[in-house]
Design an enzyme around this catalytic site. Structure first.
Site, short mmCIF file in Angstrom:
data_model
loop_
_atom_site.label_atom_id
_atom_site.label_comp_id
_atom_site.label_asym_id
_atom_site.label_seq_id
_atom_site.Cartn_x
_atom_site.Cartn_y
_atom_site.Cartn_z
CE1 TYR A 99 46.74 36.48 15.80
CE2 TYR A 99 48.10 35.10 17.20
CZ TYR A 99 47.89 36.28 16.54
OH TYR A 99 48.83 37.29 16.62
CG ASP A 125 49.13 27.29 15.13
OD1 ASP A 125 49.80 27.07 16.17
OD2 ASP A 125 48.88 28.44 14.73
CE LYS A 163 50.71 31.39 22.46
NZ LYS A 163 50.80 32.78 22.84
C1 LIG Z 1 47.62 29.07 17.91
C2 LIG Z 1 48.63 30.18 17.73
N1 LIG Z 1 49.36 30.22 16.61
C3 LIG Z 1 50.28 31.16 16.38
C4 LIG Z 1 50.49 32.17 17.31
C5 LIG Z 1 51.52 33.22 17.03
O1 LIG Z 1 52.62 33.04 17.87
P1 LIG Z 1 53.57 34.26 18.27
O2 LIG Z 1 52.78 35.16 19.17
O3 LIG Z 1 54.72 33.58 18.97
O4 LIG Z 1 53.99 34.91 17.01
C6 LIG Z 1 49.75 32.17 18.49
C7 LIG Z 1 49.96 33.24 19.51
O5 LIG Z 1 49.19 33.42 20.41
C8 LIG Z 1 48.79 31.15 18.71
O6 LIG Z 1 48.03 31.13 19.81
#
Ligand SMILES: Cc1ncc(COP(=O)(O)O)c(C=O)c1O
Length: 434
Positions: A143, A243, A271
């Protein structure tokens, strides 16, 4: 029996103003319903029904120092007194940047943003600009935020997802146009041959992946996988993006890239970077990052490097000492291994996998999952019943199986949690197929 009636009443009443009573769909579908909290305190959350719950959501992974870290609270209060948003630069953002560049191997330079979703966009944009290619390769179950051009195959039904060796893109939401996925391709993760074959076609701008798969499951890369992907990227002129929105500052101070010793070209963080304040970062090679300043690649955002959030970030990073990781990892491992033992003693077939400060529990699997398709064989309904039983015993965990540990989950909290796990396992074991 704990009651959650006041939460239910408020959610129903406030749905008049807020769609579904929640401001993110990821807070919607949980049992017995979305909860409303009055305050946090260390490892605990207090809800409007008067329940005091041990919290393993940890703000979906953000609260690595717990809910009320004094250093972060003090830094924020002090910055608020100095001003909130300047639409200009402040010394605190350069202090924040220096810390990240010193900690993260791939961070020659950076730019701050406000959410993981946003900086994922920046990473894709600069990759396309730098290579002159359109296609970004992502992986099933990974994700990278909720935007139209990347919310594909995050949790697809296998009936729609095509064969494992040639998966097809599946939209993550109604309302996405088919064309939104045009610049994207999807592969199985942890399969090096698939990456090598795809990159050999010579049209891939970037590969974007969670370097340890944590949005679904908590799966380490197979030995040699990250190195192999990096080599294939170099060979074919493809940019490698990690990521690290979940893994950053959780798998260690230098993230998954430090832990697995593979340095990508670009990476994104959010996060845990600022313990619950809206800070994200795209970091990477100087030549790529300088495309934002001199290469015609736009990156903007009114709230980027907002000084109060930057103050929270600096204070969070100051709390993430080697001693923090050492001490908190001992709690996390005790908890993770304790859960594994208790489930086995209760006769519940489960895989408990992952890392010290973030792990995952899946019911019904014979072996640890290596990718998304393995995870789909888990007994999700059974685990959901277990998570509901845990809530009844005062422990709040994600129904998808993830557990996030903070520095506040000390021995006493772990003891209480394991007691609750024992009771919840006893509650649900009779209903689980073995
Ligand atoms: C691996 C990963 N990338 C990107 C995101 C997106 O981040 P945000 O919720 O701060 O937009 C998340 C959110 O859970 C994530 O777990």
């Amino acid at each position: 029996m704990l009651k959650f009636e006041e939460s239910a009443r408020i959610i129903a009443a406030e749905s008049q103003y807020v769609s579904g009573g929640v401001n993110s769909n990821f807070r919607l579908g949980m049992s017995p319903g979305p909860l409303v909290f009055t305050h946090g305190e260390g490892a605990y959350l207090h809800d409007v029904d008067g329940n005091k719950l041990i919290d393993y959501y940890c703000g979906m992974g953000a609260m690595v120092l717990g809910h009320t870290p004094p250093g972060v609270q003090a830094a924020v209060k002090s910055q608020v007194d100095k001003g909130i948003l300047f639409a200009g630069q402040a010394p605190i953002e350069y202090e924040a940047a220096r810390i990240i560049c010193e900690r993260i191997p791939s961070a020659e330079r950076l730019r701050f943003g406000s959410s993981g979703s946003e900086v994922a966009q920046a990473a894709m944009r600069v990759s396309r600009a730098a290579t002159g290619r359109q296609t970004i390769v992502k992986f099933e179950g990974h994700y990278h935020g909720w935007f139209d051009n990347v919310l594909w195959s995050t949790a697809p039904a296998l009936a729609d997802a095509g064969p494992a060796d040639a998966p097809v893109l599946v939209a993550g939401s109604k309302g996405q146009a088919r064309a939104d996925g045009d610049g994207l391709d999807v592969l199985q993760w942890n399969d090096l041959a698939a990456v090598e074959a795809r990159l050999a076609r010579g049209d891939v701008a970037a590969i974007m992946m969670e370097a340890a798969m944590c949005n679904q499951g908590a799966i380490a890369p197979m030995p040699g996988y990250l190195e192999g992907v990096q080599a294939a990227c170099r060979k074919h002129g493809t940019i490698l993006i990690f990521d690290e929105v979940i893994t950053g500052f959780r798998l260690g101070a230098s993230g998954a890239q430090g832990r697995f010793n593979v340095t990508p070209d670009l990476s994104i963080f959010a996060k845990a970077i600022a313990n619950g304040f809206p800070v994200a970062a795209i970091v990477g090679r100087a030549d790529l990052m300088d495309m934002f300043s001199t290469g015609g690649v736009l990156h903007g955002g009114t709230f980027n490097s907002q000084p109060v959030a930057m103050a929270a970030m600096v204070a969070t990073q100051q709390g993430l000492t080697p001693e923090h990781y050492e001490r908190t990892s001992v709690y996390g491992v005790r908890l993770r291994d304790g859960i594994r033992d208790i489930l086995a003693q209760a006769g519940i077939k489960a895989q408990v996998t992952g890392f010290e400060l973030m792990f995952h529990v899946a019911f019904g699997l014979d072996a640890p999952a290596r990718n998304y398709r393995d995870l789909t064989k888990a007994d999700k309904a059974g685990y959901s019943r277990f998570s509901q039983a845990l809530l009844q015993h005062g422990v709040r965990v994600l129904e998808r199986g993830a557990w996030f540990v903070s520095s506040e989950h000390n021995d006493a909290v772990v003891d209480k949690t394991l007691e609750a796990v024992r009771a919840a396992a006893k509650d649900v074991a009779p209903s689980l197929a073995t």
